[in-house]
Design a protein around this motif. Structure first.
Motif, PDB file in Angstrom:
ATOM      1  N   ASN A 253      14.268  -9.430  -8.181  1.00 50.95           N
ATOM      2  CA  ASN A 253      14.774  -8.901  -6.916  1.00 50.95           C
ATOM      3  C   ASN A 253      14.083  -7.582  -6.590  1.00 50.95           C
TER       4      ASN A 253
ATOM      5  N   ASP B 157      15.783  -4.209  -7.003  1.00 45.35           N
ATOM      6  CA  ASP B 157      15.974  -3.645  -8.340  1.00 45.35           C
ATOM      7  C   ASP B 157      14.927  -2.583  -8.662  1.00 45.35           C
TER       8      ASP B 157
ATOM      9  N   GLU C 237      14.204  -7.584   2.813  1.00 44.43           N
ATOM     10  CA  GLU C 237      13.336  -7.374   1.651  1.00 44.43           C
ATOM     11  C   GLU C 237      11.970  -6.858   2.087  1.00 44.43           C
TER      12      GLU C 237
ATOM     13  N   GLN D 232      25.828 -10.460  -0.642  1.00 40.25           N
ATOM     14  CA  GLN D 232      25.413 -11.399  -1.683  1.00 40.25           C
ATOM     15  C   GLN D 232      26.063 -12.770  -1.515  1.00 40.25           C
TER      16      GLN D 232
ATOM     17  N   LYS E 137      24.429  -2.995  -9.949  1.00 43.56           N
ATOM     18  CA  LYS E 137      23.476  -4.071  -9.666  1.00 43.56           C
ATOM     19  C   LYS E 137      23.601  -5.188 -10.703  1.00 43.56           C
TER      20      LYS E 137
ATOM     21  N   HIS F 297      24.398  -9.087 -10.008  1.00 42.78           N
ATOM     22  CA  HIS F 297      23.563 -10.168 -10.549  1.00 42.78           C
ATOM     23  C   HIS F 297      24.433 -11.155 -11.331  1.00 42.78           C
TER      24      HIS F 297
END
Length: 265
Positions: free
Chosen positions: A2, A5, A66, A105, A234, A238
């Motif tokens: 990701n 991250d 992103e 998410q 994070k 995940h």
């Protein structure tokens, strides 16, 4: 892997190249440049142009958010003045935090908003969410079996089931009541979210008091750095994604509650 991250686009691309054989060559081809140039950039000498970054982002299948974060990391690397670099670092940190908020998410869930008429009762009591979930399990699709499973009389069960049928969250098929909805998700500013969390944490406390040996309950009070606080958040997100990848397609056999408490409801 990701992009959110990472704090450096070079560190991200290095990790990507190390994860797949021939990745560096493919990145160079996507960016329409020499492999040696990409390698030089990743070693700290030189920067990708935005055109090259765009081509790489498209090749990697980045979403719009992103891509924006990827470009921001490049601009941060290129910044010369400390003030500009700090400003871009702060913006990148905020974008990363926003990306890892739970609401961003839950891509495959239906988001429940304040305007969804009648849904408030669903989150007002653990029984509504619990019974709704149990109806996805074949053995709990009758009033009698739901009553036995939850140790409640059928009149109480019937009232909740009638509401769930009316809301089309479950459907009646003969004498059976079956799950009839998508996964649902409350926005984090919803007026119902506090009650929903409270309901299920109260159920967790009840389960702890029963000393359920099958359950998992974990609480920790500990000090650590702000950076590690972000890192741990994070990791939890995940894990939630990994949890959903396992739980969503799993064959329903029983219903469970997961709060970082995991127990049979």
């Amino acid at each position: 892997m990701n992009i959110f991250d990472f704090k450096s686009y070079k560190t991200f691309l290095k990790a990507y190249c190390e994860s797949e054989r021939g990745a560096l060559t493919r990145l160079a081809e996507a960016a329409d440049t020499q492999k040696s140039y990409i390698s030089t950039c990743l070693k700290g000498k030189g920067q990708l142009s935005l055109d090259q970054a765009f081509a790489i982002a498209v090749y990697l299948g980045f979403s719009e958010n992103e891509q924006d974060y990827f470009y921001l990391l490049i601009e941060k690397e290129k910044a010369v003045t400390p003030a500009l670099r700090r400003r871009l670092e702060a913006k990148a940190k905020e974008m990363s935090r926003e990306a890892f908020r739970i609401k961003n998410q839950q891509k495959d869930s239906v988001v429940i908003t304040e305007g969804d008429s009648g849904i408030g009762f669903y989150y007002a009591t653990w029984l509504a969410t619990g019974i709704h979930t149990l109806t996805s399990v074949p053995q709990f699709q009758s009033l009698a079996n739901l009553g036995k499973r939850l140790n409640l009389n059928q009149e109480s069960i019937a009232m909740i089931v009638e509401y769930l049928v009316k809301m089309e969250l479950i459907k009646k098929s003969g004498e059976k009541f079956q799950w009839n909805s998508s996964n649902m998700h409350l926005e984090d500013n919803s007026m119902w979210i506090s009650g929903h969390h409270t309901n299920w944490r109260a159920r967790a406390i009840d389960n702890i008091q029963k000393r359920d040996k099958e359950a998992t309950h974990y609480s920790a009070i500990q000090s650590f750095s702000e950076e590690d606080f972000d890192k741990l958040k994070k990791k939890i997100v995940h894990f939630i994604n990994d949890f959903n990848k396992v739980a969503d397609p799993s064959e329903p056999e029983d219903a469970f509650c997961f709060n970082i408490d995991l127990f049979r409801i």
